[in-house]
Design a protein around this motif. Structure first.
Motif, short mmCIF file in Angstrom:
data_model
loop_
_atom_site.label_atom_id
_atom_site.label_comp_id
_atom_site.label_asym_id
_atom_site.label_seq_id
_atom_site.Cartn_x
_atom_site.Cartn_y
_atom_site.Cartn_z
N LEU A 78 -0.72 -46.11 17.06
CA LEU A 78 0.71 -46.12 17.39
C LEU A 78 1.38 -47.43 17.01
O LEU A 78 2.61 -47.49 16.93
CB LEU A 78 0.90 -45.87 18.89
N MET A 79 0.60 -48.46 16.78
CA MET A 79 1.16 -49.77 16.48
C MET A 79 1.71 -49.85 15.07
O MET A 79 1.17 -49.24 14.14
CB MET A 79 0.10 -50.86 16.64
N PRO A 112 8.25 -53.30 20.19
CA PRO A 112 8.76 -53.46 18.83
C PRO A 112 9.31 -52.14 18.31
O PRO A 112 9.04 -51.08 18.87
CB PRO A 112 7.52 -53.90 18.04
N THR A 113 10.06 -52.21 17.24
CA THR A 113 10.66 -51.00 16.67
C THR A 113 9.58 -50.02 16.24
O THR A 113 8.65 -50.37 15.52
CB THR A 113 11.54 -51.37 15.47
N MET A 114 9.69 -48.80 16.72
CA MET A 114 8.76 -47.74 16.32
C MET A 114 9.47 -46.41 16.52
O MET A 114 10.44 -46.33 17.26
CB MET A 114 7.46 -47.80 17.13
N PRO A 115 9.03 -45.37 15.82
CA PRO A 115 9.66 -44.06 16.00
C PRO A 115 9.62 -43.63 17.46
O PRO A 115 8.70 -43.97 18.20
CB PRO A 115 8.80 -43.14 15.12
N GLU A 116 10.62 -42.86 17.86
CA GLU A 116 10.73 -42.45 19.26
C GLU A 116 9.53 -41.64 19.72
O GLU A 116 9.10 -41.76 20.88
CB GLU A 116 12.01 -41.64 19.46
N ASP A 117 8.95 -40.82 18.84
CA ASP A 117 7.80 -40.03 19.27
C ASP A 117 6.59 -40.92 19.56
O ASP A 117 5.85 -40.71 20.53
CB ASP A 117 7.44 -38.96 18.23
N LYS A 118 6.42 -41.96 18.73
CA LYS A 118 5.33 -42.90 18.98
C LYS A 118 5.58 -43.70 20.25
O LYS A 118 4.67 -43.97 21.03
CB LYS A 118 5.14 -43.84 17.79
N ALA A 122 7.20 -42.73 22.83
CA ALA A 122 6.94 -41.85 23.97
C ALA A 122 5.45 -41.73 24.25
O ALA A 122 5.01 -41.74 25.40
CB ALA A 122 7.55 -40.48 23.71
N LYS A 123 4.64 -41.62 23.20
CA LYS A 123 3.19 -41.52 23.37
C LYS A 123 2.63 -42.82 23.95
O LYS A 123 1.76 -42.81 24.82
CB LYS A 123 2.51 -41.20 22.03
N PHE A 124 3.14 -43.93 23.46
CA PHE A 124 2.68 -45.22 23.95
C PHE A 124 3.02 -45.38 25.43
O PHE A 124 2.20 -45.82 26.24
CB PHE A 124 3.32 -46.34 23.13
N ALA A 125 4.25 -44.99 25.79
CA ALA A 125 4.67 -45.07 27.18
C ALA A 125 3.83 -44.16 28.07
O ALA A 125 3.52 -44.50 29.22
CB ALA A 125 6.14 -44.72 27.31
N ALA A 126 3.44 -43.00 27.55
CA ALA A 126 2.61 -42.08 28.32
C ALA A 126 1.23 -42.68 28.60
O ALA A 126 0.70 -42.55 29.71
CB ALA A 126 2.47 -40.75 27.58
N LEU A 127 0.66 -43.34 27.60
CA LEU A 127 -0.62 -44.02 27.82
C LEU A 127 -0.48 -45.11 28.86
O LEU A 127 -1.33 -45.28 29.74
CB LEU A 127 -1.13 -44.62 26.50
#
Length: 337
Positions: free
Chosen positions: A222-223, A270-276, A278-283
């Protein structure tokens, strides 16, 4: 502010990845500064905001000094005598060589105890942010009679209280290494039961580490790509030494207030696509939820969840955090009016 690469290198765990260091500013906080020796050639910076009540000691997170509390700590004066400690390896405190014995969490906990003895403080409440959770848990596990209570400011992660339901790759990897060493010793003997027991332990630890590494791999995917090597910032030696020195704590029987940011605010990612994102926040939320439950299993702990707070909860949610701390202090120090 730390760069994303810097944060990822430090631990790549969500609580640190979501961290943002406050910008430096002139030191106008009403404290005195002294240096206290904790062992030969090692002295720690200690801030004293004054106050005449029971003792309260603030401990900073990884990469910060006690000055991170310059605005927050004075709020608890004059009803409490308020101090702050800058751990070894940071700020103007001494920086011993980054060998494991110098930064293992029990060693850092012992530093706090040495400062307490030098100050003449009896049974303080320790209030720690982030990685300071390991120092508090070290003391609370080994010397519960030395403290009146512990307050974890988004500091209740695996280095503070190990949660089997989530695990931790550093701690589980250490256990796997110990299990492998025990198996290598057992297999050279004639005791078949010892060998099979050791083998079963290795297999159990392998499964834990595999799960940890799968989570880590997902985080890495995701990074964003790191910058070119030529632009990578220099990394001080103390943070990785502190991380290598993490230990496993599972039982802390003193009054506890554990405040979690869950989920953490994503404003500083840092700037990343919204789907990534969201996945990062879920983890991130999965880990913080597991850790909150681990603290809830301690009979002496009260858990507070602050949704969408920053990792620096005492800055992003100052009034709420201050109230929870005051309520806790009032309960453990009923003599304070």
């Amino acid at each position: 502010m730390k760069t994303f690469l810097h944060l990822a290198w430090l631990a790549l765990t969500p609580p640190i990845l979501f961290a943002q260091q406050p910008l430096p500013k002139p030191d106008s906080s009403p404290h005195k500064v002294q240096f206290i020796n904790v062992e030969p050639n090692v002295k720690l910076e200690v801030l004293d905001w004054g106050g005449s009540g029971p003792p309260v000691i603030f401990l900073a997170g990884l990469g910060n000094t006690a000055h991170v509390f310059d605005d927050f700590a004075p709020k608890f004066v004059p009803y409490y005598h308020v101090y702050g400690i800058t751990r070894r390896g940071f700020g103007t405190s001494s920086s011993p060589l980054p060998i494991d014995s110098n930064y293992v969490s029990d060693r850092l906990g012992d530093d706090v105890l040495k400062v307490m003895d030098a100050l003449g403080t009896k049974q303080p409440v320790l209030i720690g942010h982030s990685i300071a959770g390991e120092e508090m848990s070290s003391i609370g596990s080994r010397f519960p009679d030395k403290v009146t209570g512990l307050i974890y400011l988004d500091a209740g992660y695996p280095y503070a209280l190990y949660s089997p339901s989530f695990g931790d790759r550093e701690l589980d990897s250490k256990d796997l290494k110990r299990a492998l060493d025990a198996f290598l010793v057992a297999q050279s003997g004639a005791d078949m039961k010892s060998m099979t027991d050791a083998m079963a332990n290795v297999l159990s630890e392998i499964r834990l580490v595999q799960k940890d590494l799968e989570t880590f791999q997902t985080q890495l995917e995701l990074m964003p790509h790191p910058p070119d090597a030529g632009t990578t910032p220099a990394i001080p030696f103390a943070p990785p030494a502190v991380i290598r020195g993490e230990q496993k704590y599972t039982n802390i029987q003193v009054p506890i207030l554990a405040i979690f940011a869950s989920p953490h605010s994503t404003a500083h990612l840092p700037t990343m696509p919204e789907d990534k994102k969201a996945k990062f926040a879920a983890l991130d939320q999965a880990e913080s939820a597991a850790q909150a439950k681990a603290f809830e299993h301690l009979k002496s702990a009260k858990v507070v969840i602050l949704p969408n707070a920053d990792h620096f909860v005492f800055l992003s949610n100052g009034p709420e955090v201050e109230k929870h701390i005051r309520d806790f202090l009032a309960a453990v120090y009923p003599q304070v009016k």
